[in-house]
Scaffold this active site. Structure first.
Site, short mmCIF file in Angstrom:
data_model
loop_
_atom_site.label_atom_id
_atom_site.label_comp_id
_atom_site.label_asym_id
_atom_site.label_seq_id
_atom_site.Cartn_x
_atom_site.Cartn_y
_atom_site.Cartn_z
N GLY A 81 20.12 -2.82 5.20
CA GLY A 81 20.58 -1.50 4.77
C GLY A 81 19.79 -0.98 3.58
O GLY A 81 18.68 -1.43 3.28
N ASP A 82 20.40 -0.03 2.88
CA ASP A 82 19.74 0.61 1.75
C ASP A 82 19.76 -0.23 0.48
O ASP A 82 18.90 -0.07 -0.40
CB ASP A 82 20.43 1.96 1.44
CG ASP A 82 21.90 1.77 1.10
OD1 ASP A 82 22.59 1.01 1.81
OD2 ASP A 82 22.36 2.37 0.12
N THR A 124 26.54 3.28 -2.43
CA THR A 124 27.35 2.63 -1.40
C THR A 124 27.62 3.63 -0.30
O THR A 124 27.89 4.80 -0.58
CB THR A 124 28.68 2.09 -1.95
OG1 THR A 124 29.49 1.67 -0.83
CG2 THR A 124 29.46 3.13 -2.75
N THR A 129 29.82 -2.09 -0.37
CA THR A 129 28.85 -2.65 -1.29
C THR A 129 29.44 -2.72 -2.69
O THR A 129 30.40 -2.02 -2.98
CB THR A 129 27.61 -1.73 -1.25
OG1 THR A 129 27.04 -1.85 0.02
CG2 THR A 129 26.61 -2.05 -2.30
N1 ASP Z 1 25.21 0.62 1.93
C1 ASP Z 1 25.57 -0.65 2.51
C2 ASP Z 1 24.74 -0.93 3.71
O1 ASP Z 1 24.51 -0.02 4.49
C3 ASP Z 1 26.97 -0.75 2.91
C4 ASP Z 1 27.98 -0.31 1.92
O2 ASP Z 1 27.71 0.44 1.00
O3 ASP Z 1 29.12 -0.72 2.09
O4 ASP Z 1 24.39 -2.06 3.91
#
Ligand code: ASP
Length: 322
Positions: free
Chosen positions: A219-220, A240, A189
Site C-alpha cells: 500500500g501507500d 491512513t 494504519t
Molecule cells: N493505507 C493502508 C494501506 O492501504 C491501510 C490503512 O490506512 O488502513 O495499506
C-alpha cells in the site's frame, strides 16, 4: 538552535466508518485510553528534549504493540491468512527516510524502517532482506503467529464470506462489532508526526494493510511521498486510508508541495488533498500533519478516525468521531 514553538506530537490509529450504535462506553474508553497512553509516551520524549524522530518511533511502536490497531500485534490478515507488514519513517531535517514492505517476522516494523534509514544505503527494503537487516540491527524477530488475533481472523472470514457473495459471517461480524469504527470498513494504519524543540519534523507510519489483500500487495504506507513524508520546510505527514488512492495522488508529498509551491497553509493544503484530490478518484481516508510552526491538522473524509494530539506541557487530547 531552539525556536519558540511548543513541541507537539499527533497520532492516528486508522480512519473508517462508524459503528456507534454497537459501541459501549467501555469499548470507546479502551480506544481513548490506548491513544492517550501513546500520546503520553510520545510527549514525554519531546519533553525530555528528544527528537521528533524518536518521538514518532516511540508512539508508533506503542500503537504496533496494541492489539486494537492494525499494525504489529493485531495486524490484519492477507487473503492467504498470513500477515505482511509495511512501515516507513522520514526525517524532515535531512529528508533521510527508511521503509520496509511485506515483512512477516519483525515485531516492530517501524523500528525496521528506522534501521533501514540509519543503515543509509537504501530507502525501501522488502521481505527477507528487510528482515535480515532488522535482525542485524538487533531488532526482535517473532513467529508470524505473534501478529494474529482471533478478532482479525474473524474479520478475514467475514471479508471472504461477503466477497464470495455469502451472508456475512455472524461470528466474524460479532467479533468486531463492538469497536467504535466499523472494522469491516475501517482502514487501520497507525502513524505519528511530530515537531521537536529543535524545530525539526518527523513522520512514521505502520500497517498490516487491508484485510483480505492479495499476498504481495503493497500500500501507500511504506512509499515515501504517498503514505509518509516529512520536510522541515513544510510539514510532516502520515496517512491512513485506501492505499491505492493515496499512491496515485502521492498524497503526503502533494500536501507538502501545495505548501511549498502554492504557498498554502497547512490546513488548506491538507484539505485540498483529503477533500479534493483523494475524493476525486474515490479515495477514502485521512491524514495527520504538523508544520514547522506547530500547527496540527487531522482531516479525514470518512466518518471517523482514531486520532490525538499532545503539546508539551498540555493535556493530550484524543478523538474518534467528527
Ligand atoms: N493505507 C493502508 C494501506 O492501504 C491501510 C490503512 O490506512 O488502513 O495499506
Amino acid at each position: 538552535m531552539s525556536h519558540s514553538f511548543l513541541p507537539v506530537i499527533a497520532i492516528h490509529g486508522g480512519a473508517g466508518t462508524l459503528s456507534r450504535a454497537n459501541i459501549s462506553p467501555e469499548q470507546e474508553l479502551a480506544y481513548h485510553a490506548a491513544l492517550q497512553a501513546v500520546l503520553h509516551a510520545g510527549q514525554a520524549v519531546l519533553e525530555q528534549g528528544g527528537s521528533a524522530m524518536e518521538a514518532v518511533c516511540v508512539a508508533v511502536q506503542g500503537l504496533e504493540d496494541c492489539p486494537l490497531f492494525n499494525a504489529g500485534h493485531g495486524a490484519v490478515f492477507t487473503a492467504d491468512g498470513t500477515h505482511e507488514l509495511d512501515a516507513a519513517v522520514m526525517d524532515g531535517a535531512t529528508l533521510a527516510a527508511g521503509a520496509v514492505a511485506g515483512v512477516t517476522r519483525v515485531r516492530n516494523p517501524v523500528l525496521a524502517a528506522r534501521a533501514v534509514m540509519q543503515d543509509g544505503q537504501h530507502v525501501l527494503m522488502i521481505g527477507d532482506g528487510a528482515e535480515r537487516l532488522a535482525g542485524a540491527a538487533g531488532l526482535d524477530l517473532v513467529e508470524p503467529g505473534y501478529f494474529s488475533t482471533e478478532a482479525r481472523r474473524a474479520q478475514l472470514q467475514a471479508a471472504q464470506a461477503s466477497a464470495a457473495g455469502a451472508v456475512l459471517d455472524h461470528d466474524g461480524a460479532a467479533a468486531l462489532a463492538d469497536r467504535p469504527l466499523h472494522e469491516g470498513r475501517k482502514m487501520g494504519t497507525v502513524g505519528a508526526v511530530a515537531l521537536d524543540a529543535q524545530g525539526h519534523l518527523a513522520a512514521a507510519t505502520s500497517t498490516g494493510g487491508l484485510t483480505n489483500k492479495r499476498p504481495g500487495r503493497v500500500g501507500d504506507t511504506p512509499l515515501i511521498g504517498a503514505g509518509t513524508y516529512a520536510d522541515d520546510r513544510t510539514a510532516a505527514v502520515s496517512c491512513t486510508g485506501h492505499g491505492e488512492s493515496f499512491i496515485r495522488v502521492a498524497a503526503a508529498h502533494d500536501l507538502c508541495a501545495r505548501m511549498a509551491y502554492g504557498g498554502l497553509s497547512l490546513q488548506a493544503a491538507a484539505a485540498a488533498v483529503v477533500h479534493g484530490a483523494l475524493p476525486a478518484i474515490g479515495g477514502s481516508g485521512g491524514l495527520i500533519a504538523v508544520d514547522r510552526y506547530g500547527n496540527v491538522c487531522l482531516p479525514f473524509n470518512t466518518e471517523g478516525m482514531y486520532r490525538g494530539v499532545a503539546r508539551v506541557g498540555q493535556a493530550p487530547e484524543s478523538f474518534i468521531y467528527r
